[in-house]
Design an enzyme around this catalytic site. Structure first.
Site, PDB file in Angstrom:
ATOM      1  N   ASP A 219       0.758 -11.071 -12.100  1.00 30.50           N
ATOM      2  CA  ASP A 219       0.794  -9.985 -11.123  1.00 30.50           C
ATOM      3  C   ASP A 219      -0.637  -9.580 -10.764  1.00 30.50           C
ATOM      4  O   ASP A 219      -1.562  -9.762 -11.559  1.00 30.50           O
ATOM      5  CB  ASP A 219       1.554  -8.794 -11.720  1.00 30.50           C
ATOM      6  CG  ASP A 219       1.912  -7.750 -10.682  1.00 30.50           C
ATOM      7  OD1 ASP A 219       1.815  -8.037  -9.474  1.00 30.50           O
ATOM      8  OD2 ASP A 219       2.302  -6.634 -11.075  1.00 30.50           O
ATOM      9  N   ARG A 605      -1.003   3.709   1.652  1.00 30.78           N
ATOM     10  CA  ARG A 605      -0.338   4.584   0.674  1.00 30.78           C
ATOM     11  C   ARG A 605       0.675   5.494   1.369  1.00 30.78           C
ATOM     12  O   ARG A 605       1.546   6.081   0.720  1.00 30.78           O
ATOM     13  CB  ARG A 605      -1.350   5.486  -0.064  1.00 30.78           C
ATOM     14  CG  ARG A 605      -2.417   4.792  -0.893  1.00 30.78           C
ATOM     15  CD  ARG A 605      -1.868   3.756  -1.823  1.00 30.78           C
ATOM     16  NE  ARG A 605      -1.932   2.436  -1.207  1.00 30.78           N
ATOM     17  CZ  ARG A 605      -1.241   1.388  -1.616  1.00 30.78           C
ATOM     18  NH1 ARG A 605      -0.402   1.502  -2.623  1.00 30.78           N
ATOM     19  NH2 ARG A 605      -1.358   0.223  -1.019  1.00 30.78           N
TER      20      ARG A 605
END
Length: 720
Positions: A219, A605
């Site tokens: 990841d 975000r």
């Protein structure tokens, strides 16, 4: 679940990634594209279809939280026991491997892990023994040098030293390694380097793990450093498959050694035929995504992708042009109140800034407006001083030869051991080539419980060891907080109530650890005593860059800290040249490209509402700074924007100021980043402006001549 159920709900690209054949693959996973789901489903699919057993794969994450979330999701998808699976952080997995092969790695079976503060203490102690000038060689810089060398896979003897300064740094590094080996401790960077060296050196162990792990899933691949990549290559060998998930557009940790070039190297080194781009975003509306795409498209060194969503355009990106930072902060407060009245919770709003120095005025304004806020990234539990003291006593019970733990508490609570006594003890240990504990026992024998000085300390630790025999971990934690005198010390402190509560919470943490089924432990780890396991857990947790979950409050944080998070409404303040992009980046190689990736992270975000603000002037480091809007704002198409105010005429700063209103082109005749020529210094690049219209100064990076600040009135610059 059957195979069809496991794969249900995936979009076409996610399905393609999950069901790839047995080959190494690169998954370019854009922000909000469901990469965690893809990674977890890939594991479940490989196991469910019989291509690999749960013990035949390794999953590497960058945080323990991510590893635990992955395992939790996996157990909800498959009826398997994840206990014993190799899923964890680079540091955690290397720690596990070294525990299994400590002899071959040249480590004691109970080696302890130095977290970052303890590593710094160890370096300071060594430098004092070596009589190194800590002003000429600041310990934090020495620490950074050592860790940087290790992350490049270099021991002291392999580091180039071109002058006396670099030779001294190399000497400190070499002595530091010897000290750690003598004490049986390893810092975070050492875990990875020692593990890499073991695999590289020992063909039998290397082949064992290569034959075991047929699939390696990684990841956040864009955040790997050079050594982490080399470690993965060793484990993969020539026949195993690496499933690398990452986003080169979100590579923002170059200052920590992250190397975005690993993604291109991976492509060529593993002859990657499968590059799957996950571009459908499930987080943000398209106006926000289009703004992010427009900004990042200006970077030249990209693998390339374009985020999109089916959620609709949503609201435009809002821009506010403030007079100064006070006006900017007040605007944010007003908007936060408005958003609350519209039903958006404080915890679903975030205020992002490029530099910590920007937070003061924001915090002050929020406090004055009585808006609850939390600065994301405060001290975590295992980093608090009283907890580190208690853990040091526990470490000494487990291994009295741990010099770093000993020095932390040998005179805390105070027992009359002065600096001179410590110097003598350290000198004796050096002469006898032994640990401080051995030197202390050689000096005073068994010690006397309740005695003074070193004699009393030795007696205390021996009594702790005696009482620790056969007791549980929670009882040991209680012993470390009471018999040590820590609780009594804080009871006598007028501000010690919270610290006592924390010490009591340590006992609770020990109870929880004892009762918890840790799926990441293998048989070797289980064979260790639970005290060593708990201390390892504490060190690894303290080493992560995670923030505590707080009460409902507006979230304040740097853009770096925001990575991996998402909010309904996001404010990005200080979007000005010299602040964002940061001034330093304009004369670093590819520095502006990393700043642009950072801006991309900040923008993505936001789910529903995004605010970008900049100020004509702000107070930073005690000085008024005059700024111009960031180039990143110019990179967003006007069709996506809603300007909340027309460009206002400048007002005097609250603390004073007498500059005259002038047009932007008159006040700032050169753009930031523009090339100019000076009669004396030659060609340079404009970095920023300072001062006001009557005494405006311009900062220019002239390369060899360095960074110069020139008065605009007399500079006589020429455009190139």
């Amino acid at each position: 679940m059957d195979t069809d159920t496991i794969l249900s709900g995936l979009n076409n690209k996610q399905l393609e990634a999950v069901t790839l054949p047995q080959q190494s693959a690169l998954i370019l996973a854009g922000a909000g594209s469901g990469k965690t789901r893809v990674l977890t489903t890939r594991i479940a699919w490989l196991i469910q279809t019989g291509q690999v057993s749960p013990m035949g794969l390794m999953a590497v994450t960058f945080t323990n939280k991510a590893a635990k979330e992955m395992l939790t999701r996996l157990t909800s998808m498959l009826p398997i026991n994840t206990r014993g699976m190799w899923a964890g952080t680079f540091h955690g997995l290397c720690n596990r491997l070294l525990r299994a092969h400590y002899r071959e790695a040249g480590l004691p079976s109970t080696f302890q892990i130095l977290d970052t503060p303890d590593q710094l203490s160890s370096i300071k102690r060594l430098m004092k023994l070596m009589n190194v000038d800590d002003e000429k060689y600041p310990p934090k810089q020495v620490q950074g040098y050592i860790n940087s060398c290790k992350e490049e896979g270099l021991r002291a003897h392999a580091v180039d030293a071109y002058d006396a300064h670099s030779q001294k740094l190399r000497e400190i590094y070499e002595e530091y390694d010897k000290q750690c080996n003598r004490e049986g401790v390893a810092d975070f960077a050492e875990l990875l380097l020692r593990c890499y060296e073991l695999l590289e050196r020992d063909a039998h162990i290397r082949q064992h793990y290569q034959s075991r792990f047929h699939y390696i899933l990684v990841d956040e691949f864009q955040d790997t450093n050079r050594l982490q990549y080399l470690w993965l290559k060793l484990l993969a060998g020539t026949s195993n498959c690496i499933f690398a998930v990452g986003d080169d557009d979100q590579s923002i940790y170059g200052f920590r050694g992250a190397r975005v070039g690993n993604m291109r190297d991976f492509e060529s080194d593993f002859n990657v035929q499968n590059i799957v781009k996950l571009e459908e975003n499930y987080r943000s509306h398209s106006n926000i995504l289009d703004a992010a795409n427009a900004i990042i498209s200006h970077n030249k060194h990209r693998l390339g992708k374009n985020l999109w969503t089916s959620a609709g355009k949503g609201e435009p990106v809002r821009i506010y042009d403030a007079y100064n930072d006070t006006d900017e902060a007040q605007f944010i407060v007003d908007e936060v109140n408005t958003l609350q009245s519209e039903g958006i919770a404080l915890g679903d709003m975030a205020l992002l800034y490029r530099s910590n120095a920007q937070s003061r005025i924001l915090e002050h304004t929020l406090f004055s407006a009585n808006i609850p806020y939390r600065v994301y990234g405060g001290l975590r539990f295992f980093e608090r001083a009283e907890i580190k003291h208690a853990l040091a006593y526990m470490r000494l019970i487990a291994n009295a030869n741990d010099d770093t733990a000993l020095l932390r508490v040998i005179n805390f609570p105070a027992r009359g051991i002065g600096a001179r006594s410590l110097e003598q003890l350290q000198e004796a240990a050096r002469q006898q080539n032994c640990s401080l504990w051995q030197a202390a026992t050689n000096k005073v024998g068994n010690g006397t419980l309740g005695g003074k000085g070193i004699d009393g300390f030795v007696g205390l630790i021996r009594e702790m060891v005696n009482q620790a025999y056969g007791i549980s971990l929670p009882e040991l934690a209680e012993l470390a907080t009471t018999l040590s005198g820590l609780k009594t010390f804080y009871e006598n402190d007028k501000e010690g109530e919270d610290r006592i509560a924390n010490l009591e919470e340590l006992v609770t943490a020990a109870v929880a650890f004892s009762n918890q089924d840790f799926g990441n432990h293998n048989n070797v780890e289980e064979d260790l005593d639970i005290v060593t396991q708990f201390l390892n857990h504490a060190s690894l947790e303290a080493g992560e860059h995670q923030a505590d979950v707080g009460r409902e409050a507006l979230q304040l944080m740097t853009v770096h800290a925001s990575k991996g998070l998402e909010f309904n409404a996001v404010f990005i303040c200080g979007v000005e040249e010299g602040l964002f992009p940061h001034e330093q980046s304009t004369y670093e190689n590819n520095g502006v490209e990393e700043e642009r990736r950072l801006m991309y992270v900040a923008v993505t975000r936001a789910r529903q509402r995004l605010y970008l603000s900049h100020a004509q002037s702000r107070m930073l480091h005690g000085q008024v700074r005059y700024g111009i809007p960031s180039r990143f704002l110019d990179e967003i198409p006007d069709a996506l924007l809603k300007r909340l105010n027309s460009k206002p005429a400048p007002k005097p700063y609250a603390t004073g100021g007498n500059y005259q209103a002038t047009s932007s082109s008159q006040q700032y005749p050169f753009k930031i980043g523009q090339s100019v020529r000076h009669a004396k210094f030659g060609e340079g690049v404009v970095v920023s402006y300072e001062g006001n219209a009557s005494d405006l100064a311009i900062k220019i990076n002239f390369g060899r001549e360095g960074l110069k600040t020139l008065m605009m009135e007399y500079a006589k610059l020429e455009k190139i």
